[in-house]
Design a protein around this motif. Structure first.
Motif, mmCIF file in Angstrom:
data_model
loop_
_atom_site.group_PDB
_atom_site.id
_atom_site.type_symbol
_atom_site.label_atom_id
_atom_site.label_comp_id
_atom_site.label_asym_id
_atom_site.label_seq_id
_atom_site.Cartn_x
_atom_site.Cartn_y
_atom_site.Cartn_z
ATOM 1 N N GLY A 79 71.768 101.593 46.880
ATOM 2 C CA GLY A 79 70.489 102.172 46.497
ATOM 3 C C GLY A 79 69.357 101.194 46.254
ATOM 4 N N VAL A 80 69.624 99.896 46.407
ATOM 5 C CA VAL A 80 68.604 98.880 46.134
ATOM 6 C C VAL A 80 68.119 98.258 47.441
ATOM 7 C CG1 VAL A 80 68.082 96.721 44.924
ATOM 8 C CG2 VAL A 80 69.701 98.365 43.914
ATOM 9 N N PRO A 81 66.837 98.490 47.822
ATOM 10 C CA PRO A 81 66.299 97.869 49.041
ATOM 11 C C PRO A 81 65.881 96.422 48.789
ATOM 12 C CG PRO A 81 64.677 99.346 48.070
ATOM 13 C CD PRO A 81 65.908 99.435 47.206
ATOM 14 N N ARG A 82 66.197 95.567 49.766
ATOM 15 C CA ARG A 82 65.841 94.150 49.671
ATOM 16 C C ARG A 82 65.369 93.669 51.048
ATOM 17 N NH1 ARG A 82 70.856 94.682 47.104
ATOM 18 N NH2 ARG A 82 70.888 94.000 44.939
ATOM 19 N N PRO A 83 64.429 92.728 51.081
ATOM 20 C CA PRO A 83 64.063 92.133 52.373
ATOM 21 C C PRO A 83 65.249 91.329 52.910
ATOM 22 C CG PRO A 83 62.781 91.156 50.574
ATOM 23 C CD PRO A 83 63.659 92.195 49.969
ATOM 24 N N ALA A 84 65.436 91.363 54.219
ATOM 25 C CA ALA A 84 66.532 90.626 54.841
ATOM 26 C C ALA A 84 66.059 90.053 56.169
ATOM 27 C CB ALA A 84 67.716 91.561 55.067
ATOM 28 N N GLU A 85 66.587 88.891 56.492
ATOM 29 C CA GLU A 85 66.256 88.275 57.779
ATOM 30 C C GLU A 85 67.376 87.348 58.200
ATOM 31 O OE1 GLU A 85 63.493 84.507 56.496
ATOM 32 O OE2 GLU A 85 62.504 86.423 56.822
ATOM 33 N N ARG A 86 67.427 87.090 59.497
ATOM 34 C CA ARG A 86 68.364 86.098 60.027
ATOM 35 C C ARG A 86 67.801 85.556 61.335
ATOM 36 N NH1 ARG A 86 73.689 88.712 62.876
ATOM 37 N NH2 ARG A 86 72.595 90.251 64.131
ATOM 38 N N THR A 87 68.244 84.356 61.665
ATOM 39 C CA THR A 87 67.817 83.690 62.882
ATOM 40 C C THR A 87 69.051 83.174 63.608
ATOM 41 O OG1 THR A 87 65.734 83.032 61.861
ATOM 42 C CG2 THR A 87 66.423 81.805 63.810
ATOM 43 N N LEU A 88 69.106 83.430 64.901
ATOM 44 C CA LEU A 88 70.178 82.922 65.749
ATOM 45 C C LEU A 88 69.553 82.277 66.982
ATOM 46 C CD1 LEU A 88 72.534 86.047 65.658
ATOM 47 C CD2 LEU A 88 72.880 83.895 64.429
ATOM 48 N N ARG A 89 70.338 81.477 67.674
ATOM 49 C CA ARG A 89 69.908 80.846 68.915
ATOM 50 C C ARG A 89 70.807 81.350 70.044
ATOM 51 N NH1 ARG A 89 68.437 74.778 67.453
ATOM 52 N NH2 ARG A 89 67.802 75.073 65.296
ATOM 53 N N PHE A 90 70.211 81.831 71.109
ATOM 54 C CA PHE A 90 70.939 82.291 72.291
ATOM 55 C C PHE A 90 70.653 81.300 73.402
ATOM 56 C CE2 PHE A 90 71.284 85.852 69.656
ATOM 57 C CZ PHE A 90 72.097 86.829 70.209
ATOM 58 N N LEU A 91 71.693 80.589 73.837
ATOM 59 C CA LEU A 91 71.534 79.503 74.804
ATOM 60 C C LEU A 91 72.264 79.814 76.101
ATOM 61 C CD1 LEU A 91 72.354 76.601 72.332
ATOM 62 C CD2 LEU A 91 70.109 77.520 72.908
ATOM 63 N N PRO A 92 71.753 79.304 77.230
ATOM 64 C CA PRO A 92 72.517 79.461 78.471
ATOM 65 C C PRO A 92 73.927 78.918 78.257
ATOM 66 C CG PRO A 92 70.354 78.526 78.914
ATOM 67 C CD PRO A 92 70.523 78.540 77.412
ATOM 68 N N ALA A 93 74.932 79.671 78.692
ATOM 69 C CA ALA A 93 76.326 79.272 78.478
ATOM 70 C C ALA A 93 76.605 77.930 79.128
ATOM 71 C CB ALA A 93 77.263 80.336 79.021
ATOM 72 N N THR A 94 77.359 77.091 78.418
ATOM 73 C CA THR A 94 77.670 75.760 78.925
ATOM 74 C C THR A 94 78.644 75.822 80.094
ATOM 75 O OG1 THR A 94 79.317 75.559 77.175
ATOM 76 C CG2 THR A 94 77.162 74.549 76.790
ATOM 77 N N SER A 95 79.581 76.759 80.083
ATOM 78 C CA SER A 95 80.428 77.001 81.254
ATOM 79 C C SER A 95 80.368 78.499 81.500
ATOM 80 C CB SER A 95 81.858 76.531 81.020
ATOM 81 O OG SER A 95 82.582 77.430 80.249
ATOM 82 N N ARG A 96 79.666 78.863 82.535
ATOM 83 C CA ARG A 96 79.348 80.276 82.754
ATOM 84 C C ARG A 96 80.482 81.070 83.375
ATOM 85 N NH1 ARG A 96 73.166 81.217 83.336
ATOM 86 N NH2 ARG A 96 72.428 79.517 82.086
ATOM 87 N N GLY A 97 81.477 80.432 83.901
ATOM 88 C CA GLY A 97 82.604 81.162 84.473
ATOM 89 C C GLY A 97 82.207 81.964 85.702
ATOM 90 N N PRO A 98 82.872 83.106 85.924
ATOM 91 C CA PRO A 98 82.656 83.853 87.158
ATOM 92 C C PRO A 98 81.364 84.658 87.191
ATOM 93 C CG PRO A 98 84.254 84.973 85.794
ATOM 94 C CD PRO A 98 83.920 83.670 85.106
ATOM 95 N N HIS A 99 80.647 84.758 86.090
ATOM 96 C CA HIS A 99 79.451 85.599 86.031
ATOM 97 C C HIS A 99 78.235 84.789 85.578
ATOM 98 C CE1 HIS A 99 82.154 88.951 86.544
ATOM 99 N NE2 HIS A 99 82.851 88.514 85.515
#
Length: 164
Positions: free
Chosen positions: A73-93
């Motif tokens: 019942g208690v609202p709070r501000p929330a945030e997060r940060t992530l980094r999405f990088l080109p895969a280092t070994s992309r495999g078959p796709h």
């Protein structure tokens, strides 16, 4: 086109703004929380060459999420940060896979959307986070994280809808 929508280029698919709705269910206590907000995937600039202490991130995306999380019942501000990088070994796709990292650069998990569905594991201390990612169409995707451990028994269900 079937149940899942294949994504040939994950970074191109994710780029832009998304409306986010997340439920957090504590299976041990029965408590239910809710997050509502936005996520923006924008260009990520590298911090210089690795030999100088930087991360080679040009071509990746910075994931910035912000909103309101309501718990017991208690609202709070929330945030997060992530980094999405080109895969280092992309495999078959090639293009379908990215490496997801925390804001400080630590590895989080691999994400391959080339089939429209992917399951990733992330061990964290004594807990195991297992995430299922599904893409429904060009403007909707979902994650469901199941968290199990000695002190956690959670399900986090997040829906994303493209804005604009």
């Amino acid at each position: 086109m079937g149940e899942f929508w294949p994504v040939p280029d994950a970074l191109a698919f994710l780029r832009g703004s998304w409306r986010v709705t997340r439920t957090v269910r504590d299976l041990a206590s029965g408590d239910l929380g809710r997050f509502e907000g936005t996520t923006f995937f924008g260009p990520l600039k590298g911090g210089g060459p690795p030999e100088d202490g930087g991360l080679p991130e040009d071509g990746g995306l910075l994931h910035q999420e912000s909103g309101t999380f309501t718990w017991q019942g208690v609202p709070r501000p929330a945030e997060r940060t992530l980094r999405f990088l080109p895969a280092t070994s992309r495999g078959p796709h090639p293009g379908g896979a990215v490496d997801v990292r925390f804001a400080d650069g630590r590895p989080f998990h691999r994400l391959d959307l080339s089939a429209g569905r992917y399951v990733a594991d992330h061990p964290c201390s004594a807990d195991l986070y297992r995430g299922e990612f599904t893409v429904r169409d060009e403007d909707h995707w979902r994650t469901v994280w199941r968290v199990r451990g000695p002190a956690k028994d959670l399900v986090l269900d997040t829906g994303y809808a493209r804005v604009g």
